[in-house]
Design an enzyme around this catalytic site. Structure first.
Site, PDB file in Angstrom:
ATOM      1  N   GLY A  86     -28.802 -12.556  15.879  1.00 63.03           N
ATOM      2  CA  GLY A  86     -28.185 -11.377  16.472  1.00 63.03           C
ATOM      3  C   GLY A  86     -26.799 -11.667  17.005  1.00 63.03           C
ATOM      4  N   ASP A  96     -37.881 -14.144  11.732  1.00 63.11           N
ATOM      5  CA  ASP A  96     -37.595 -15.341  12.520  1.00 63.11           C
ATOM      6  C   ASP A  96     -38.425 -16.545  12.102  1.00 63.11           C
ATOM      7  OD1 ASP A  96     -37.734 -17.278  14.768  1.00 63.11           O
ATOM      8  OD2 ASP A  96     -36.553 -15.790  15.846  1.00 63.11           O
ATOM      9  N   THR A 147     -34.282 -17.943  15.977  1.00 57.44           N
ATOM     10  CA  THR A 147     -33.305 -17.491  14.990  1.00 57.44           C
ATOM     11  C   THR A 147     -32.964 -16.014  15.155  1.00 57.44           C
ATOM     12  OG1 THR A 147     -34.940 -17.001  13.258  1.00 57.44           O
ATOM     13  CG2 THR A 147     -34.049 -19.229  13.326  1.00 57.44           C
ATOM     14  N   ASP A 148     -33.873 -15.209  15.705  1.00 55.55           N
ATOM     15  CA  ASP A 148     -33.514 -13.824  15.997  1.00 55.55           C
ATOM     16  C   ASP A 148     -32.374 -13.760  17.006  1.00 55.55           C
ATOM     17  OD1 ASP A 148     -34.859 -11.982  14.422  1.00 55.55           O
ATOM     18  OD2 ASP A 148     -36.654 -11.979  15.665  1.00 55.55           O
ATOM     19  N   VAL A 149     -32.459 -14.580  18.051  1.00 55.87           N
ATOM     20  CA  VAL A 149     -31.387 -14.598  19.052  1.00 55.87           C
ATOM     21  C   VAL A 149     -30.091 -15.100  18.438  1.00 55.87           C
ATOM     22  CG1 VAL A 149     -30.594 -15.725  21.171  1.00 55.87           C
ATOM     23  CG2 VAL A 149     -32.914 -14.774  21.053  1.00 55.87           C
TER      24      VAL A 149
END
Length: 568
Positions: free
Chosen positions: A427, A394, A422-424
């Protein structure tokens, strides 16, 4: 020449609608029937939300983004609206999948408020867990690494050995290195990372070239924080590649699905946030998700805070999935994965580049046992940085993509947010790639290989070419017992708030007058002056007790976020 009609129409706040329309537009097919997709600000939440920052304030995004600094702070991009746009596209695409399988879904709704809560799922779970996190995980603070030649950097180490070797190369004090590993390792879940200032001093003592040497020596990763906030150019959300040969025909006679993906089977081998969140989305849309974990289970299960005997953060991302334990390092383990793929519709992983090929579990390998498989790689960089990219996590992606610069106004240095932005988004985008691939398989009869990335997800966030310039009231106003986010007219015309508070219309006077009044009193005074303010959530646990949020949050071992779509 006629143009094919898009398979769904999207309405709602501009950023959410634009993001959804862009993603749904990639699915255009002249034979597709239309699905209506509506996004609004509050949805079922009983709150007067009318703009992006209202949502950030009320739903806790400002709180989590500002935890490291010790006070709530707005994100300078439309993060909640972008998230809502991806969710809307997911709902529309899932509806098209359902219709292609015999369902009759024609409409889907979501909201920016629900999107914000969904993005905070692991933080809400941690805030309402049975047992607390470690004390040293919750101290406000974050790394501020600037080299001797003035370059801001972001460092990543996935293992303690990498962390130790990096700092040893810089001759950092051992105690600072030892005590820093836990907050550094858990910052993805806590949004804080308090480190000994001696570590920043060790970085500041050497130029960027030496820091790169240290990272290479340690097997860690290091990237400069880009100061240009503009989005990467020519980065598509995902790539789809058809696999040769027709897919096997699904057995007939099944009842129409109750949820869009009911009856579909997903095998998932993922870790951390991006991959598990993608699998969670598919599970909430009705798929049966089987999660592969190493022998003795995923070590993330034991990281506090705990809820019902499992890490609350882990549970928020993985609840509802079936689990099997497989050792990939053995031939028997790899054969077991192939057998699971034989009966699967989707195989999803977020392994490091090259790992799938080394294991003999790449798309072509699994295609031989399941010709109709949708094989999805949720990557860090895709092919953006070549065959040997740095670690795709991220904060490195935020730094390199310019998102770190875009997240903050120009009077602050470019810095990553410890909120897993950015992980959210990555995903959610990976889940959307799965849905797009499933729909393409239904239309073409061929299995698909899909690749999405954190990097491509970062490019979805609308942002200008210059960093935001904020006025004096573009940050939450501190009150006697909390914070308020002023309505647009009060932020743009300080004299309105000054008249309500009986003070001068300069920022210092307004701040002093607000600080000696409660939030409720201040709201009343502002209302009498013809304007409003949104209380800023600074306690995520309180949201679960607030009846206004009840339609979106549910009880359990910790607070869960309900599925953010309504289908009709």
């Amino acid at each position: 020449m006629t143009t094919a009609a898009p398979p769904a129409s999207v309405t709602g706040p501009p950023v959410a609608a634009e993001v959804a329309a862009r993603l749904v537009g990639l699915l255009a097919d002249p034979g597709a029937g239309e699905v209506s997709c509506a996004v609004d600000w509050a949805g079922p939440l009983r709150l007067p939300l009318a703009e992006e920052r209202d949502v950030q304030a009320a739903c806790g995004l400002m709180h989590v983004h500002g935890l490291a600094a010790g006070r709530p702070a707005p994100l300078a991009v439309d993060f909640a609206s972008t998230t809502a746009g991806i969710l809307a596209a997911q709902g529309a695409t899932a509806a098209l999948v359902a219709r292609s399988r015999g369902g009759a879904t024609r409409a889907v709704r979501t909201s920016v408020g629900q999107a914000a809560l969904f993005a905070l799922g692991q933080y809400l779970a941690a805030a309402t867990a049975d047992t607390p996190a470690y004390e040293d995980q919750l101290i406000a603070g974050r790394p501020e690494f600037v080299s001797a030649d003035g370059v801001r950097i972001e460092i990543e180490a996935l293992y303690a050995e990498q962390w130790l070797r990096f700092w040893q190369y810089l001759n950092a004090p051992r105690a600072a290195v030892r005590h820093g590993w836990r907050p550094f390792q858990t910052r993805f879940g806590t949004a804080v990372c308090a480190l000994d200032p001696a570590l920043a001093a060790a970085v500041r003592a050497v130029p960027l070239s030496v820091l790169r040497e240290a990272a290479d020596h340690a097997g860690a990763a290091l990237l400069p924080v880009r100061e240009d906030p503009s989005a990467p150019e020519q980065v598509g959300p995902w790539t789809l590649t058809p696999l040769p040969g027709p897919a096997r025909t699904a057995p007939g006679g099944a009842p129409l699905p109750q949820l869009p993906l009911s009856g579909l089977r997903v095998v998932e081998s993922t870790r951390r946030v991006q991959g598990p969140l993608a699998g969670r989305v598919l599970q909430l849309l009705g798929a049966r998700v089987l999660r592969i974990e190493p022998p003795d289970g995923d070590p993330m299960r034991g990281i506090p805070p705990m809820a019902g005997g499992c890490s609350a953060r882990f549970s928020a991302l993985n609840a509802g999935k079936d689990v099997t334990e497989i050792d990939f390092t053995t031939a028997a383990g790899r054969d077991a994965v192939r057998e699971l793929a034989r009966d699967a519709d989707v195989f999803l992983h977020n392994w490091a580049p090259g790992k799938a090929a080394r294991l003999g579990l790449d798309a072509e390998d699994l295609h031989r046992v399941q010709p109709g498989l949708v094989y999805v790689w949720a990557s860090g960089w895709g092919d953006a940085l070549g065959p040997r990219p740095p670690l795709g996590t991220d904060y490195l992606v935020q730094a390199h993509s310019g998102l770190a610069a875009a997240l903050r106004p120009e009077d602050e240095p470019p810095r990553t947010s410890l909120l897993t932005v950015t992980d959210v988004l990555g995903g959610l985008l990976s889940a959307q790639a799965v849905l797009a691939a499933l729909l393409t398989r239904l239309r073409t009869g061929h299995g698909q290989r899909a690749v999405s990335s954190l990097h491509s997800a970062s490019a979805l966030v609308p942002r200008p070419s210059r960093r935001a310039r904020w006025g004096p009231l573009e940050r939450p106003l501190a009150t006697l017992d909390g914070y308020l986010w002023l309505a647009p007219e009060a932020r743009e015309r300080p004299e309105i708030a000054a008249r309500a508070l009986g003070t001068a219309a300069d920022p210092a006077a307004l701040a002093a007058a607000a600080a000696c009044r409660s939030s409720a009193e201040l709201q009343s005074l502002l209302a009498s002056a013809g304007t409003t303010a949104t209380p800023v959530c600074t306690d995520l646990a309180a949201l679960s007790r607030d009846p206004r949020f009840a339609p979106a949050l549910g009880p359990g071992a910790h607070t869960f976020v309900h599925p953010p779509w309504e289908f009709a």
